[in-house]
Scaffold this motif. Structure first.
Motif, mmCIF file in Angstrom:
data_model
loop_
_atom_site.group_PDB
_atom_site.id
_atom_site.type_symbol
_atom_site.label_atom_id
_atom_site.label_comp_id
_atom_site.label_asym_id
_atom_site.label_seq_id
_atom_site.Cartn_x
_atom_site.Cartn_y
_atom_site.Cartn_z
ATOM 1 N N PHE A 60 -13.189 2.186 -8.634
ATOM 2 C CA PHE A 60 -13.022 2.711 -7.283
ATOM 3 C C PHE A 60 -13.843 3.990 -7.109
ATOM 4 C CE2 PHE A 60 -10.377 5.212 -4.213
ATOM 5 C CZ PHE A 60 -10.511 4.378 -3.116
ATOM 6 N N ARG A 119 -1.683 6.430 -5.880
ATOM 7 C CA ARG A 119 -1.819 5.276 -6.758
ATOM 8 C C ARG A 119 -2.691 4.231 -6.071
ATOM 9 N NH1 ARG A 119 0.578 0.331 -8.041
ATOM 10 N NH2 ARG A 119 1.954 0.426 -6.221
ATOM 11 N N ASN A 120 -3.885 4.022 -6.607
ATOM 12 C CA ASN A 120 -4.849 3.063 -6.071
ATOM 13 C C ASN A 120 -5.300 3.395 -4.655
ATOM 14 O OD1 ASN A 120 -4.835 1.454 -8.431
ATOM 15 N ND2 ASN A 120 -2.973 0.444 -7.753
ATOM 16 N N SER A 121 -5.243 4.664 -4.270
ATOM 17 C CA SER A 121 -5.716 5.057 -2.948
ATOM 18 C C SER A 121 -5.910 6.562 -2.892
ATOM 19 C CB SER A 121 -4.725 4.622 -1.853
ATOM 20 O OG SER A 121 -3.521 5.354 -1.953
ATOM 21 N N SER A 163 -4.635 4.179 -14.617
ATOM 22 C CA SER A 163 -4.919 3.800 -13.239
ATOM 23 C C SER A 163 -3.643 3.515 -12.451
ATOM 24 C CB SER A 163 -5.845 2.583 -13.197
ATOM 25 O OG SER A 163 -5.217 1.454 -13.759
ATOM 26 N N ASP A 165 -7.833 2.847 0.639
ATOM 27 C CA ASP A 165 -7.203 1.976 -0.350
ATOM 28 C C ASP A 165 -8.243 1.280 -1.211
ATOM 29 O OD1 ASP A 165 -4.675 2.544 0.653
ATOM 30 O OD2 ASP A 165 -4.732 0.874 2.084
ATOM 31 N N ASP A 166 -7.869 1.011 -2.459
ATOM 32 C CA ASP A 166 -8.641 0.129 -3.328
ATOM 33 C C ASP A 166 -8.251 -1.308 -2.976
ATOM 34 O OD1 ASP A 166 -9.680 -1.426 -5.401
ATOM 35 O OD2 ASP A 166 -9.276 0.088 -6.935
ATOM 36 N N VAL A 183 -6.474 6.535 -9.396
ATOM 37 C CA VAL A 183 -7.446 5.545 -8.940
ATOM 38 C C VAL A 183 -8.330 5.142 -10.115
ATOM 39 C CG1 VAL A 183 -7.458 6.238 -6.525
ATOM 40 C CG2 VAL A 183 -8.963 7.415 -8.135
ATOM 41 N N SER A 184 -8.861 3.942 -10.051
ATOM 42 C CA SER A 184 -9.638 3.398 -11.164
ATOM 43 C C SER A 184 -11.045 3.962 -11.185
ATOM 44 C CB SER A 184 -9.700 1.872 -11.056
ATOM 45 O OG SER A 184 -10.489 1.498 -9.932
ATOM 46 N N VAL A 218 -5.103 12.382 -4.333
ATOM 47 C CA VAL A 218 -5.136 11.157 -5.122
ATOM 48 C C VAL A 218 -3.754 10.520 -5.126
ATOM 49 C CG1 VAL A 218 -5.627 10.173 -7.390
ATOM 50 C CG2 VAL A 218 -6.947 12.139 -6.565
#
Length: 328
Positions: free
Chosen positions: A14, A45-47, A6, A61-62, A10-11, A43
């Motif tokens: 999410f 990182r976390n968004s 992740s 965004d996450d 993204v997770s 994709v």
């Protein structure tokens, strides 16, 4: 997805939340995005970024708990209708010029039209090539110090202008079979009129640019492999969401992800990074193809005999931009 995975994408939480939004009765902004054939989901990182002609009409965004926080730049919120702003005592008083709430597909259509109006010749020309190839896995790829910060899980210090000065962007990443492996291949696109293709003195700017990209790619190979493994897993999830939404509304015609994307997502292929970016040149007519273009291609060949170049006058009808170059 593991914690390590992740950090490059993204997770699962999410993606599960986006899947819930896609299945909501009564529609949602995310369902409207999934119904579009002309936007690309990138994709991060976390968004995620939702791109149209190089413009990020949504950054999603996450929030940190797996829920989505969509954002957009105000320049995309101009309503595509005739509206006047009255000037009273030196102050403009807008009347319905910009969207202040999301009102369904009409709002998204206006956002896309605004992005179209703002796009330059290179992003406009590249767009049909991107949307026409299921092997594309990323666009607007950040390299340089900003890429290093993203890969290391940190944020870039200092003002935004400083971050931009340290930022290079490759246009497209695709998947390609190379022997028994699947490689991520990077592409830079230049309109025929771009001065970087012509040497006024010294070396060609575009060749120097691609050499710089190569060094950066070589420096980040392990992190890039993890990034695109995570991206492929997310792309497969997006495809399932799109198919569900389209089934709900009776729409079809969706191309499936490239089999290579599915293989990487399932862990059934060895993923590698091709560190040698390729060049796409487009936007020339028949006369220019015989004259100036040939001069440019000869200069590129002299400057870097190993550089793979694809030339397409009309990108809307070109189908080979992301294919492996012919062997000499």
């Amino acid at each position: 997805m593991t914690e390590s995975d992740s950090s490059h994408g993204v997770s699962d939480a999410f993606l599960d939340h986006l899947d819930q939004l896609a299945r909501q009765d009564g529609g949602s902004w995310w369902r409207d995005v999934l119904l579009r054939d002309d936007v690309f989901l990138a994709v991060r990182r976390n968004s995620l970024n939702v791109y149209y002609r190089g413009g990020s009409i949504f950054r999603i965004d996450d929030r940190g708990d797996g829920t989505a926080s969509p954002k957009t730049h105000v320049k995309y919120l101009v309503r595509q209708q005739q509206a006047l702003a009255e000037l009273v005592d030196g102050e403009f008083r807008p009347n319905g010029i910009g969207w202040t709430h999301y009102a369904g597909p009409e709002t998204l259509r206006d956002m896309i039209r605004a992005a179209s109006d703002l796009a330059g010749a290179e992003k406009t020309g590249l767009h049909p090539l991107i949307m026409g190839s299921p092997a594309v896995v990323d666009v607007e790829i950040a390299l340089g110090r900003a890429q290093e910060s993203e890969i290391n899980g940190s944020t870039t210090d200092g003002p935004a202008s400083s971050a931009k000065r340290n930022l290079d962007r490759l246009d497209v990443a695709t998947l390609e079979r190379q022997g028994t492996d699947i490689a991520v291949v990077f592409h830079e696109a230049k309109h025929f009129t771009n001065t970087a293709l012509r040497a006024r003195s010294g070396s060609l700017a575009v060749v120097d640019q691609l050499r710089r990209y190569r060094l950066t790619l070589l420096h980040h190979v392990p992190a890039l492999i993890a990034r695109y493994q995570a991206a492929c897993r997310a792309i497969v999830r997006f495809d399932a969401m799109r198919r569900h939404v389209r089934l709900d509304v009776g729409a079809g015609g969706l191309l499936p992800p490239d089999p290579m994307v599915q293989e990487v997502a399932a862990g059934n292929a060895v993923l590698t990074i091709d560190p040698n970016p390729r060049l796409i040149v487009f936007g020339f007519d028949a006369d220019q193809k015989k004259g100036q273009l040939q001069t440019i291609l000869n200069a590129l060949k002299t400057a870097d005999p190993n550089l793979a170049v694809y030339a397409a006058g009309d990108p809307s009808s070109a189908g080979g931009a992301f294919r492996p170059p012919a062997k000499q």
